[in-house]
Motif scaffolding. Sequence first.
Motif, PDB file in Angstrom:
ATOM      1  N   ASP A   5     -30.017 -17.297 -31.356  1.00 17.22           N
ATOM      2  CA  ASP A   5     -29.199 -17.475 -30.148  1.00 17.22           C
ATOM      3  C   ASP A   5     -27.885 -16.719 -30.242  1.00 17.22           C
ATOM      4  N   TRP A   6     -27.189 -16.842 -31.364  1.00 18.38           N
ATOM      5  CA  TRP A   6     -25.855 -16.241 -31.444  1.00 18.38           C
ATOM      6  C   TRP A   6     -25.911 -14.734 -31.672  1.00 18.38           C
ATOM      7  N   ILE A   7     -26.981 -14.256 -32.301  1.00 17.00           N
ATOM      8  CA  ILE A   7     -27.144 -12.803 -32.391  1.00 17.00           C
ATOM      9  C   ILE A   7     -27.454 -12.226 -31.021  1.00 17.00           C
ATOM     10  N   GLU A   8     -28.238 -12.965 -30.235  1.00 18.38           N
ATOM     11  CA  GLU A   8     -28.514 -12.521 -28.864  1.00 18.38           C
ATOM     12  C   GLU A   8     -27.228 -12.496 -28.036  1.00 18.38           C
ATOM     13  N   VAL A   9     -26.393 -13.507 -28.207  1.00 20.72           N
ATOM     14  CA  VAL A   9     -25.105 -13.535 -27.509  1.00 20.72           C
ATOM     15  C   VAL A   9     -24.265 -12.327 -27.912  1.00 20.72           C
ATOM     16  N   ALA A  10     -24.210 -12.044 -29.210  1.00 24.87           N
ATOM     17  CA  ALA A  10     -23.423 -10.901 -29.686  1.00 24.87           C
ATOM     18  C   ALA A  10     -23.921  -9.605 -29.059  1.00 24.87           C
ATOM     19  N   LYS A  11     -25.242  -9.438 -28.967  1.00 20.67           N
ATOM     20  CA  LYS A  11     -25.812  -8.231 -28.378  1.00 20.67           C
ATOM     21  C   LYS A  11     -25.383  -8.079 -26.925  1.00 20.67           C
ATOM     22  N   GLU A  12     -25.403  -9.172 -26.181  1.00 18.38           N
ATOM     23  CA  GLU A  12     -25.002  -9.117 -24.772  1.00 18.38           C
ATOM     24  C   GLU A  12     -23.505  -8.871 -24.624  1.00 18.38           C
ATOM     25  N   GLU A  13     -22.711  -9.420 -25.549  1.00 18.49           N
ATOM     26  CA  GLU A  13     -21.273  -9.173 -25.491  1.00 18.49           C
ATOM     27  C   GLU A  13     -20.966  -7.698 -25.755  1.00 18.49           C
ATOM     28  N   VAL A  14     -21.744  -7.071 -26.620  1.00 12.83           N
ATOM     29  CA  VAL A  14     -21.597  -5.622 -26.845  1.00 12.83           C
ATOM     30  C   VAL A  14     -21.837  -4.875 -25.544  1.00 12.83           C
ATOM     31  N   GLN A  15     -22.880  -5.253 -24.832  1.00  9.16           N
ATOM     32  CA  GLN A  15     -23.204  -4.597 -23.563  1.00  9.16           C
ATOM     33  C   GLN A  15     -22.093  -4.804 -22.536  1.00  9.16           C
ATOM     34  N   HIS A  16     -21.524  -6.003 -22.509  1.00 12.77           N
ATOM     35  CA  HIS A  16     -20.412  -6.279 -21.587  1.00 12.77           C
ATOM     36  C   HIS A  16     -19.219  -5.385 -21.910  1.00 12.77           C
ATOM     37  N   PHE A  17     -18.904  -5.321 -23.189  1.00 11.06           N
ATOM     38  CA  PHE A  17     -17.764  -4.507 -23.610  1.00 11.06           C
ATOM     39  C   PHE A  17     -17.981  -3.036 -23.245  1.00 11.06           C
ATOM     40  N   LEU A  18     -19.164  -2.522 -23.510  1.00 11.63           N
ATOM     41  CA  LEU A  18     -19.438  -1.108 -23.227  1.00 11.63           C
ATOM     42  C   LEU A  18     -19.355  -0.810 -21.728  1.00 11.63           C
ATOM     43  N   ALA A  19     -19.797  -1.748 -20.898  1.00 12.61           N
ATOM     44  CA  ALA A  19     -19.719  -1.552 -19.451  1.00 12.61           C
ATOM     45  C   ALA A  19     -18.267  -1.476 -18.987  1.00 12.61           C
ATOM     46  N   LEU A  20     -17.419  -2.316 -19.548  1.00  8.23           N
ATOM     47  CA  LEU A  20     -15.998  -2.314 -19.198  1.00  8.23           C
ATOM     48  C   LEU A  20     -15.295  -1.088 -19.770  1.00  8.23           C
ATOM     49  N   GLN A  21     -15.666  -0.722 -20.983  1.00  7.26           N
ATOM     50  CA  GLN A  21     -15.103   0.484 -21.598  1.00  7.26           C
ATOM     51  C   GLN A  21     -15.450   1.721 -20.759  1.00  7.26           C
ATOM     52  N   HIS A  22     -16.656   1.757 -20.217  1.00  9.70           N
ATOM     53  CA  HIS A  22     -17.071   2.872 -19.367  1.00  9.70           C
ATOM     54  C   HIS A  22     -16.159   2.985 -18.139  1.00  9.70           C
ATOM     55  N   LEU A  23     -15.857   1.865 -17.515  1.00 11.54           N
ATOM     56  CA  LEU A  23     -14.973   1.882 -16.349  1.00 11.54           C
ATOM     57  C   LEU A  23     -13.554   2.294 -16.741  1.00 11.54           C
ATOM     58  N   LEU A  24     -13.118   1.845 -17.899  1.00  6.72           N
ATOM     59  CA  LEU A  24     -11.806   2.280 -18.412  1.00  6.72           C
ATOM     60  C   LEU A  24     -11.783   3.800 -18.575  1.00  6.72           C
ATOM     61  N   ASN A  25     -12.854   4.324 -19.144  1.00  3.62           N
ATOM     62  CA  ASN A  25     -12.944   5.778 -19.360  1.00  3.62           C
ATOM     63  C   ASN A  25     -12.891   6.541 -18.044  1.00  3.62           C
ATOM     64  N   LEU A  26     -13.516   6.001 -17.013  1.00  6.74           N
ATOM     65  CA  LEU A  26     -13.499   6.657 -15.698  1.00  6.74           C
ATOM     66  C   LEU A  26     -12.074   6.787 -15.163  1.00  6.74           C
ATOM     67  N   LEU A  27     -11.219   5.850 -15.557  1.00  8.27           N
ATOM     68  CA  LEU A  27      -9.821   5.880 -15.113  1.00  8.27           C
ATOM     69  C   LEU A  27      -8.930   6.683 -16.060  1.00  8.27           C
ATOM     70  N   GLY A  28      -9.524   7.194 -17.144  1.00  4.17           N
ATOM     71  CA  GLY A  28      -8.751   7.994 -18.089  1.00  4.17           C
ATOM     72  C   GLY A  28      -8.149   7.210 -19.228  1.00  4.17           C
ATOM     73  N   TYR A  29      -8.670   6.007 -19.471  1.00  5.25           N
ATOM     74  CA  TYR A  29      -8.147   5.159 -20.542  1.00  5.25           C
ATOM     75  C   TYR A  29      -9.283   4.719 -21.455  1.00  5.25           C
ATOM     76  N   GLN A  30      -8.925   4.095 -22.570  1.00  8.57           N
ATOM     77  CA  GLN A  30      -9.921   3.540 -23.468  1.00  8.57           C
ATOM     78  C   GLN A  30      -9.375   2.269 -24.112  1.00  8.57           C
ATOM     79  N   TYR A  31     -10.284   1.510 -24.702  1.00 11.56           N
ATOM     80  CA  TYR A  31      -9.878   0.280 -25.376  1.00 11.56           C
ATOM     81  C   TYR A  31      -8.940   0.622 -26.530  1.00 11.56           C
ATOM     82  N   GLY A  32      -7.790  -0.046 -26.571  1.00 15.22           N
ATOM     83  CA  GLY A  32      -6.777   0.233 -27.576  1.00 15.22           C
ATOM     84  C   GLY A  32      -5.540   0.890 -26.984  1.00 15.22           C
ATOM     85  N   ASP A  33      -5.634   1.307 -25.713  1.00 15.01           N
ATOM     86  CA  ASP A  33      -4.483   1.957 -25.079  1.00 15.01           C
ATOM     87  C   ASP A  33      -3.375   0.975 -24.712  1.00 15.01           C
ATOM     88  N   PHE A  34      -3.708  -0.316 -24.624  1.00 16.61           N
ATOM     89  CA  PHE A  34      -2.723  -1.333 -24.257  1.00 16.61           C
ATOM     90  C   PHE A  34      -2.715  -2.446 -25.295  1.00 16.61           C
TER      91      PHE A  34
END
Length: 254
Positions: A85-114
Amino acid sequence: MQDIYTHFYSLKFVDEPILLLQKPTFANFCTILPKHKVPQGKVLKTDLNFAHLLHSIAHIEFCAIDLALDCAYRFRNLPLQYYFDWIEVAKEEVQHFLALQHLLNLLGYQYGDFGVHTTLFDCMQNCNILLDRIAIIPRGMEAIGLDVNPFLCAKVNASKHPIKEELLKVLNTLLKEEISHVSKGDKWFHYCCNVEKIPIKEHSKTYFDILQKHHFSFPKANSLLNAKARLKAGFTQEEIEYLEQNHLKNIQIK
């Protein structure tokens, strides 16, 4: 990435010492700030406003990866399904993070800029009892995510930024999958209660006692609970009503 999870499943931690993180995994590339100084994107007009909001949500998802993996690693001698269960949760959280990071990149930013806070990491470090851990994180902090999601969607939807439709899709995915995460927490909370021979009728009281013990608090955005999502995740109507009548009104706001 699947190889990582397959490898984790094959590991035998039963007799190994528990080696906890001494600092957050994000500390090497993020500036850590007091929570009240972290930019949140309260007003959504410019690219920077949206970047602040995306970064703050991405940070929560990044922390959630560590929380899920730590939950699988730290607690031993449990049914195999607990670890799945918790490994599955971790996998989905990775996907969530990558989706948000992608949108950040579209705006010219990345995780760690703030700047970011350590609230979730600190909570992870302080919850060494499994029953408390499940109550405070999946049934506590992640459940708050269910409450805040509609507020965020309404806020984003009211903006005129071109990225809003893509962000709304991500937020809808987060809500659907976070319900599943909280539901897993609900399942293992009741499992732990049963192991400790806590009568079923006392499970809810045990949950509220743990919240009080850890001085759990709701953020200001939680003026309303997402009752529909909480019910899907396993909360009872009585628990929701108790939270509305007591914790939302009386618990200290951080």
